[in-house]
Design a protein around this motif. Structure first.
Motif, PDB file in Angstrom:
ATOM      1  N   UNK A  32     -33.926  17.522  -0.730  1.00  0.00           N
ATOM      2  CA  UNK A  32     -32.460  17.600  -0.813  1.00  0.00           C
ATOM      3  C   UNK A  32     -31.939  16.348  -1.509  1.00  0.00           C
ATOM      4  N   UNK A  33     -31.319  16.509  -2.670  1.00  0.00           N
ATOM      5  CA  UNK A  33     -30.895  15.348  -3.435  1.00  0.00           C
ATOM      6  C   UNK A  33     -29.871  15.769  -4.486  1.00  0.00           C
ATOM      7  N   UNK A  34     -28.955  14.853  -4.788  1.00  0.00           N
ATOM      8  CA  UNK A  34     -27.955  15.130  -5.816  1.00  0.00           C
ATOM      9  C   UNK A  34     -28.576  15.200  -7.202  1.00  0.00           C
ATOM     10  N   UNK A  35     -29.783  14.653  -7.361  1.00  0.00           N
ATOM     11  CA  UNK A  35     -30.463  14.702  -8.661  1.00  0.00           C
ATOM     12  C   UNK A  35     -31.501  15.829  -8.697  1.00  0.00           C
ATOM     13  N   UNK A  36     -31.409  16.737  -7.710  1.00  0.00           N
ATOM     14  CA  UNK A  36     -32.290  17.911  -7.700  1.00  0.00           C
ATOM     15  C   UNK A  36     -31.484  19.178  -7.456  1.00  0.00           C
ATOM     16  N   UNK A  37     -30.215  19.148  -7.846  1.00  0.00           N
ATOM     17  CA  UNK A  37     -29.322  20.279  -7.587  1.00  0.00           C
ATOM     18  C   UNK A  37     -29.581  21.468  -8.498  1.00  0.00           C
ATOM     19  N   UNK A  38     -29.823  21.210  -9.758  1.00  0.00           N
ATOM     20  CA  UNK A  38     -29.922  22.303 -10.718  1.00  0.00           C
ATOM     21  C   UNK A  38     -31.180  23.140 -10.519  1.00  0.00           C
ATOM     22  N   UNK A  39     -32.277  22.487 -10.159  1.00  0.00           N
ATOM     23  CA  UNK A  39     -33.523  23.228  -9.965  1.00  0.00           C
ATOM     24  C   UNK A  39     -33.739  23.592  -8.492  1.00  0.00           C
ATOM     25  N   UNK A  40     -33.175  22.819  -7.582  1.00  0.00           N
ATOM     26  CA  UNK A  40     -33.282  23.138  -6.162  1.00  0.00           C
ATOM     27  C   UNK A  40     -34.325  22.313  -5.451  1.00  0.00           C
ATOM     28  N   UNK A  41     -34.174  22.224  -4.128  1.00  0.00           N
ATOM     29  CA  UNK A  41     -35.064  21.372  -3.359  1.00  0.00           C
ATOM     30  C   UNK A  41     -35.861  22.060  -2.273  1.00  0.00           C
ATOM     31  N   UNK A  42     -35.728  23.393  -2.139  1.00  0.00           N
ATOM     32  CA  UNK A  42     -36.481  24.098  -1.098  1.00  0.00           C
ATOM     33  C   UNK A  42     -37.912  24.377  -1.541  1.00  0.00           C
ATOM     34  N   UNK A  76     -41.738  16.683  -5.722  1.00  0.00           N
ATOM     35  CA  UNK A  76     -40.504  16.173  -5.108  1.00  0.00           C
ATOM     36  C   UNK A  76     -39.839  15.048  -5.899  1.00  0.00           C
ATOM     37  N   UNK A  77     -40.626  14.273  -6.648  1.00  0.00           N
ATOM     38  CA  UNK A  77     -40.059  13.155  -7.409  1.00  0.00           C
ATOM     39  C   UNK A  77     -39.518  13.572  -8.770  1.00  0.00           C
ATOM     40  N   UNK A  78     -39.687  14.833  -9.140  1.00  0.00           N
ATOM     41  CA  UNK A  78     -39.236  15.297 -10.456  1.00  0.00           C
ATOM     42  C   UNK A  78     -37.750  15.647 -10.408  1.00  0.00           C
ATOM     43  N   UNK A  79     -36.935  14.820 -11.039  1.00  0.00           N
ATOM     44  CA  UNK A  79     -35.489  15.009 -11.034  1.00  0.00           C
ATOM     45  C   UNK A  79     -35.078  16.066 -12.066  1.00  0.00           C
ATOM     46  N   UNK A  80     -33.837  16.525 -11.954  1.00  0.00           N
ATOM     47  CA  UNK A  80     -33.341  17.575 -12.837  1.00  0.00           C
ATOM     48  C   UNK A  80     -33.480  17.213 -14.315  1.00  0.00           C
ATOM     49  N   UNK A  81     -33.084  15.994 -14.662  1.00  0.00           N
ATOM     50  CA  UNK A  81     -33.140  15.596 -16.065  1.00  0.00           C
ATOM     51  C   UNK A  81     -34.571  15.577 -16.590  1.00  0.00           C
ATOM     52  N   UNK A  82     -35.493  15.125 -15.744  1.00  0.00           N
ATOM     53  CA  UNK A  82     -36.899  15.123 -16.155  1.00  0.00           C
ATOM     54  C   UNK A  82     -37.397  16.548 -16.350  1.00  0.00           C
ATOM     55  N   UNK A  83     -37.039  17.447 -15.438  1.00  0.00           N
ATOM     56  CA  UNK A  83     -37.485  18.834 -15.546  1.00  0.00           C
ATOM     57  C   UNK A  83     -36.891  19.521 -16.769  1.00  0.00           C
ATOM     58  N   UNK A  84     -35.682  19.141 -17.157  1.00  0.00           N
ATOM     59  CA  UNK A  84     -35.113  19.663 -18.406  1.00  0.00           C
ATOM     60  C   UNK A  84     -36.011  19.305 -19.590  1.00  0.00           C
TER      61      UNK A  84
END
Length: 299
Positions: free
Chosen positions: A42-52, A266-274
């Motif tokens: 759960x993180x503000x930098x994992x919103x676009x891809x999701x954290x579940x 878990x450490x992969x943030x939205x921008x990195x995943x983009x």
């Protein structure tokens, strides 16, 4: 479905021929409810891809199939509660590690007496059945209520990797695709369409495992796989370390039509995943990274 072993005192699959349902709906839809590996994020930098953690639903004809019961299963359950009608679904586990089963105690529809769930899994590395693994995680002090408080009908089946499960017109082919983790891969076939769920790939795949993987993903319309990663204590992305390359190589070798990479670290943030998605698509154009809520139609 005679290639299943009876689990405890639970029901087993009968040999009675299936009768086509008159309410069958002509579609094959895949929806992602949890796309993280290892631990919820759960993180503000994992919103676009999701954290579940891992949970994928396949709605095929009039059947509901679920693959893995990570925390995404709780979100799926909340959605199903709104239907306000008896539910029946088939839940398949790839292994019994915590990130694959941790959502099961919070799966609200399992507490409703009118519902029925068929639960499939192979023996864990300690030989425990899927029933035992789910039961153990709901014992004190891990969880306040035992599995027995679930009022729905729960039927457990011990899968034998390498055999098939038949659900009317749907065929689920299984394979042991990671001997170390005792993980099962699945190929779901319906009519002329097929989807493979293979989410325990390692960077250096054992040749026996690789042979089994290629067999069940050969020519599928959609392959759901994971990018490989190292333990979280040393997680970092170095230049030239294409952690998605294993999935792409397998997809190319097997003639896969479309690839979805899930189970993000878990450490992969939205921008990195983009950035990862852009990299993958430059090599395999019909690829994308899974995000919570993503819905794909097969065929």
């Amino acid at each position: 479905m005679s290639n299943l072993e009876l689990s405890g005192s639970q029901s087993y699959v009968t040999e009675k021929p299936a009768t086509p349902s008159s309410s069958s709906v002509d579609h094959f839809r895949v929806q992602f409810w949890g796309v993280r590996g290892l631990i919820p994020t759960p993180s503000s930098i994992a919103n676009r891809y999701g954290g579940n953690t891992a949970c994928v639903e396949m709605h095929i004809g009039n059947k509901h199939l679920i693959f893995d019961g990570g925390t995404g299963l709780r979100i799926l359950g909340k959605t199903w509660q709104q239907l306000k009608q008896p539910l029946e679904a088939h839940l398949f586990f790839t292994n019994s590690q915590s990130n694959r089963i941790q959502g099961f105690p919070f799966f609200a529809p399992a507490f409703v007496a009118e519902n029925c769930f068929h639960i499939y899994g192979s023996a864990a590395s300690n030989s425990a059945s899927i029933k035992q693994c789910l039961y153990d995680q709901m014992l004190q002090p891990h969880f306040p209520y035992p599995l027995q408080v679930m009022q729905s009908k729960l039927h457990f089946y011990n899968l034998i990797p390498g055999h098939e499960v038949k659900l009317d017109e749907i065929t689920i082919t299984t394979a042991l695709i990671n001997q170390t983790q005792r993980s099962v891969g699945y190929r779901v076939t319906w009519q002329d369409y097929s989807v493979a769920y293979v989410t325990d790939l390692q960077k250096n795949i054992d040749e026996i495992d690789k042979e089994r993987i290629l067999e069940i993903i050969q020519g599928v319309d959609l392959l759901i796989a994971n990018a490989t990663y190292i333990p979280p204590t040393s997680h970092k992305h170095e230049s030239g370390d294409l952690h998605w390359q294993t999935a792409v190589n397998l997809a190319q070798s097997a003639g896969v039509q479309r690839l979805v990479i899930s189970h993000h670290h878990p450490d992969d943030e939205d921008d990195f995943l983009d950035k990862v998605q852009t990299e993958v698509q430059s090599v395999f154009p019909k690829a994308l990274l899974a995000s919570e809520g993503l819905i794909l139609s097969v065929g």
